[in-house]
Design a protein around this motif. Structure first.
Motif, PDB file in Angstrom:
ATOM      1  N   CYS A   1       0.852  -1.197   0.000  1.00  0.00           N
ATOM      2  CA  CYS A   1       0.000   0.000   0.000  1.00  0.00           C
ATOM      3  C   CYS A   1       0.887   1.246   0.000  1.00  0.00           C
ATOM      4  CB  CYS A   1      -0.891  -0.009   1.244  1.00  0.00           C
ATOM      5  SG  CYS A   1      -1.902   1.486   1.443  1.00  0.00           S
ATOM      6  N   GLY A   2       0.478   2.275  -0.726  1.00  0.00           N
ATOM      7  CA  GLY A   2       1.219   3.530  -0.785  1.00  0.00           C
ATOM      8  C   GLY A   2       1.186   4.298   0.519  1.00  0.00           C
ATOM      9  N   LYS A   3       0.221   4.033   1.359  1.00  0.00           N
ATOM     10  CA  LYS A   3       0.090   4.753   2.627  1.00  0.00           C
ATOM     11  C   LYS A   3       0.762   4.012   3.778  1.00  0.00           C
ATOM     12  CE  LYS A   3      -1.546   7.556   5.786  1.00  0.00           C
ATOM     13  NZ  LYS A   3      -0.973   8.848   5.992  1.00  0.00           N
ATOM     14  N   CYS A   4       0.330   2.776   4.039  1.00  0.00           N
ATOM     15  CA  CYS A   4       0.805   2.060   5.236  1.00  0.00           C
ATOM     16  C   CYS A   4       1.979   1.126   4.944  1.00  0.00           C
ATOM     17  CB  CYS A   4      -0.338   1.286   5.880  1.00  0.00           C
ATOM     18  SG  CYS A   4      -0.912  -0.118   4.880  1.00  0.00           S
ATOM     19  N   LYS A   5       2.297   0.937   3.665  1.00  0.00           N
ATOM     20  CA  LYS A   5       3.386   0.062   3.224  1.00  0.00           C
ATOM     21  C   LYS A   5       3.165  -1.405   3.605  1.00  0.00           C
ATOM     22  CE  LYS A   5       5.548   3.718   1.801  1.00  0.00           C
ATOM     23  NZ  LYS A   5       4.887   4.328   0.690  1.00  0.00           N
ATOM     24  N   SER A   6       1.938  -1.782   3.962  1.00  0.00           N
ATOM     25  CA  SER A   6       1.614  -3.176   4.282  1.00  0.00           C
ATOM     26  C   SER A   6       1.317  -3.940   3.004  1.00  0.00           C
ATOM     27  CB  SER A   6       0.397  -3.242   5.201  1.00  0.00           C
ATOM     28  OG  SER A   6       0.680  -2.618   6.433  1.00  0.00           O
ATOM     29  N   PRO A   7       1.552  -5.267   3.018  1.00  0.00           N
ATOM     30  CA  PRO A   7       1.300  -6.078   1.822  1.00  0.00           C
ATOM     31  C   PRO A   7      -0.176  -6.023   1.397  1.00  0.00           C
ATOM     32  CG  PRO A   7       2.497  -7.343   3.477  1.00  0.00           C
ATOM     33  CD  PRO A   7       2.077  -6.065   4.127  1.00  0.00           C
ATOM     34  N   LEU A   8      -0.363  -6.050   0.077  1.00  0.00           N
ATOM     35  CA  LEU A   8      -1.726  -6.033  -0.468  1.00  0.00           C
ATOM     36  C   LEU A   8      -2.211  -7.459  -0.655  1.00  0.00           C
ATOM     37  CD1 LEU A   8      -1.316  -3.162  -3.058  1.00  0.00           C
ATOM     38  CD2 LEU A   8      -2.244  -3.036  -0.754  1.00  0.00           C
ATOM     39  N   PRO A   9      -3.508  -7.699  -0.652  1.00  0.00           N
ATOM     40  CA  PRO A   9      -4.601  -6.740  -0.675  1.00  0.00           C
ATOM     41  C   PRO A   9      -5.095  -6.298   0.702  1.00  0.00           C
ATOM     42  CG  PRO A   9      -5.516  -8.900  -0.975  1.00  0.00           C
ATOM     43  CD  PRO A   9      -4.021  -9.074  -0.838  1.00  0.00           C
TER      44      PRO A   9
ATOM     45  N   GLY B   1      -3.385  -4.815   3.342  1.00  0.00           N
ATOM     46  CA  GLY B   1      -2.873  -3.511   3.732  1.00  0.00           C
ATOM     47  C   GLY B   1      -3.215  -3.215   5.175  1.00  0.00           C
ATOM     48  N   CYS B   2      -3.709  -2.017   5.419  1.00  0.00           N
ATOM     49  CA  CYS B   2      -4.065  -1.590   6.771  1.00  0.00           C
ATOM     50  C   CYS B   2      -5.438  -2.101   7.191  1.00  0.00           C
ATOM     51  CB  CYS B   2      -4.051  -0.069   6.868  1.00  0.00           C
ATOM     52  SG  CYS B   2      -5.296   0.723   5.799  1.00  0.00           S
ATOM     53  N   GLY B   3      -6.092  -2.827   6.291  1.00  0.00           N
ATOM     54  CA  GLY B   3      -7.434  -3.321   6.606  1.00  0.00           C
ATOM     55  C   GLY B   3      -8.487  -2.222   6.523  1.00  0.00           C
ATOM     56  N   GLY B   4      -8.157  -1.120   5.890  1.00  0.00           N
ATOM     57  CA  GLY B   4      -9.105  -0.022   5.713  1.00  0.00           C
ATOM     58  C   GLY B   4      -8.932   1.095   6.718  1.00  0.00           C
ATOM     59  N   LEU B   5      -7.929   1.008   7.577  1.00  0.00           N
ATOM     60  CA  LEU B   5      -7.694   2.028   8.598  1.00  0.00           C
ATOM     61  C   LEU B   5      -7.505   3.405   7.975  1.00  0.00           C
ATOM     62  CD1 LEU B   5      -7.257   2.570  11.626  1.00  0.00           C
ATOM     63  CD2 LEU B   5      -4.821   2.128  11.255  1.00  0.00           C
ATOM     64  N   PHE B   6      -6.821   3.450   6.834  1.00  0.00           N
ATOM     65  CA  PHE B   6      -6.552   4.726   6.173  1.00  0.00           C
ATOM     66  C   PHE B   6      -7.447   4.950   4.951  1.00  0.00           C
ATOM     67  CE2 PHE B   6      -2.505   3.597   8.262  1.00  0.00           C
ATOM     68  CZ  PHE B   6      -2.399   4.696   9.114  1.00  0.00           C
ATOM     69  N   GLN B   7      -8.527   4.189   4.833  1.00  0.00           N
ATOM     70  CA  GLN B   7      -9.434   4.357   3.697  1.00  0.00           C
ATOM     71  C   GLN B   7      -9.942   5.790   3.670  1.00  0.00           C
ATOM     72  OE1 GLN B   7     -12.686   1.611   3.565  1.00  0.00           O
ATOM     73  NE2 GLN B   7     -13.566   2.517   1.758  1.00  0.00           N
ATOM     74  N   GLY B   8      -9.906   6.376   2.512  1.00  0.00           N
ATOM     75  CA  GLY B   8     -10.315   7.774   2.358  1.00  0.00           C
ATOM     76  C   GLY B   8      -9.124   8.670   2.108  1.00  0.00           C
ATOM     77  N   GLU B   9      -7.938   8.204   2.507  1.00  0.00           N
ATOM     78  CA  GLU B   9      -6.729   8.971   2.226  1.00  0.00           C
ATOM     79  C   GLU B   9      -6.254   8.628   0.818  1.00  0.00           C
ATOM     80  OE1 GLU B   9      -3.757   9.244   5.223  1.00  0.00           O
ATOM     81  OE2 GLU B   9      -5.224   9.042   6.843  1.00  0.00           O
ATOM     82  N   ALA B  10      -5.844   9.624   0.103  1.00  0.00           N
ATOM     83  CA  ALA B  10      -5.579   9.509  -1.329  1.00  0.00           C
ATOM     84  C   ALA B  10      -4.641   8.374  -1.725  1.00  0.00           C
ATOM     85  CB  ALA B  10      -5.046  10.829  -1.874  1.00  0.00           C
ATOM     86  N   VAL B  11      -3.624   8.061  -0.940  1.00  0.00           N
ATOM     87  CA  VAL B  11      -2.654   7.049  -1.343  1.00  0.00           C
ATOM     88  C   VAL B  11      -2.943   5.669  -0.756  1.00  0.00           C
ATOM     89  CG1 VAL B  11      -0.780   8.652  -1.830  1.00  0.00           C
ATOM     90  CG2 VAL B  11      -1.078   7.759   0.491  1.00  0.00           C
ATOM     91  N   CYS B  12      -4.014   5.535   0.019  1.00  0.00           N
ATOM     92  CA  CYS B  12      -4.369   4.233   0.608  1.00  0.00           C
ATOM     93  C   CYS B  12      -4.952   3.321  -0.469  1.00  0.00           C
ATOM     94  CB  CYS B  12      -5.370   4.414   1.748  1.00  0.00           C
ATOM     95  SG  CYS B  12      -5.925   2.854   2.496  1.00  0.00           S
ATOM     96  N   PHE B  13      -4.466   2.077  -0.508  1.00  0.00           N
ATOM     97  CA  PHE B  13      -4.970   1.086  -1.464  1.00  0.00           C
ATOM     98  C   PHE B  13      -6.487   0.970  -1.378  1.00  0.00           C
ATOM     99  CE2 PHE B  13      -6.430  -3.340  -1.929  1.00  0.00           C
ATOM    100  CZ  PHE B  13      -6.184  -3.529  -3.269  1.00  0.00           C
ATOM    101  N   HIS B  14      -7.027   0.985  -0.170  1.00  0.00           N
ATOM    102  CA  HIS B  14      -8.466   0.807   0.010  1.00  0.00           C
ATOM    103  C   HIS B  14      -9.262   2.011  -0.483  1.00  0.00           C
ATOM    104  CE1 HIS B  14      -8.109  -2.999   2.069  1.00  0.00           C
ATOM    105  NE2 HIS B  14      -7.080  -2.483   2.721  1.00  0.00           N
ATOM    106  N   HIS B  15      -8.592   3.132  -0.704  1.00  0.00           N
ATOM    107  CA  HIS B  15      -9.266   4.303  -1.268  1.00  0.00           C
ATOM    108  C   HIS B  15      -9.158   4.307  -2.781  1.00  0.00           C
ATOM    109  CE1 HIS B  15     -10.779   8.367  -1.628  1.00  0.00           C
ATOM    110  NE2 HIS B  15      -9.750   8.641  -2.404  1.00  0.00           N
ATOM    111  N   ILE B  16      -7.949   4.120  -3.275  1.00  0.00           N
ATOM    112  CA  ILE B  16      -7.760   4.247  -4.738  1.00  0.00           C
ATOM    113  C   ILE B  16      -8.145   2.997  -5.510  1.00  0.00           C
ATOM    114  CG2 ILE B  16      -5.984   6.029  -4.581  1.00  0.00           C
ATOM    115  CD1 ILE B  16      -3.847   3.879  -4.973  1.00  0.00           C
TER     116      ILE B  16
END
Length: 115
Positions: A83-91, A93-108
């Motif tokens: 993920c571009g935000k949390c750097k955790s492995p995809l899919p 990632g952060c589990g949606g913790l940063f969803q809504g932030e532009a670089v979060c996998f769960h947002h983009i």
């Protein structure tokens, strides 16, 4: 129906039940509106091409198999990426913790794995 035909039909059904038991086939019930049932019947007919229409069980099993293949391809494409935000492995990632932030996998990419 004469007795021989009845016995033959019963034997075919018994063998079918044995095959299904051996393959651990279970019945799944689905609620569909009349519109969805019409769409399903049309899909079974059209998707079969010039062959006899798919039966509903066959069509749904094929849809599941094809979607599973598609998901495996999508997951393979994500393998090793982070993920571009949390750097955790995809899919995950952060589990949606940063969803809504532009670089979060769960947002983009939230539609990437969705149907």
């Amino acid at each position: 129906m004469d007795d021989n035909k009845r016995k033959a039909a019963a034997e075919r059904k018994r063998k079918q039940r044995e095959r299904e038991k051996a393959m651990d086939i279970k019945t799944v019930s689905v609620k569909l509106s009349s519109r969805e049932r019409e769409q399903l019947a049309n899909l079974c007919r059209v998707r079969a091409g010039i062959k006899d229409p798919y039966d509903v069980d066959e069509y749904i099993a094929l849809l599941i198999a094809r979607d599973h293949e598609r998901l495996q391809q999508q997951l393979a494409e994500l393998d090793g990426k982070c993920c571009g935000k949390c750097k955790s492995p995809l899919p995950t990632g952060c589990g949606g913790l940063f969803q809504g932030e532009a670089v979060c996998f769960h947002h983009i990419s939230k539609k990437e794995l969705a149907l």
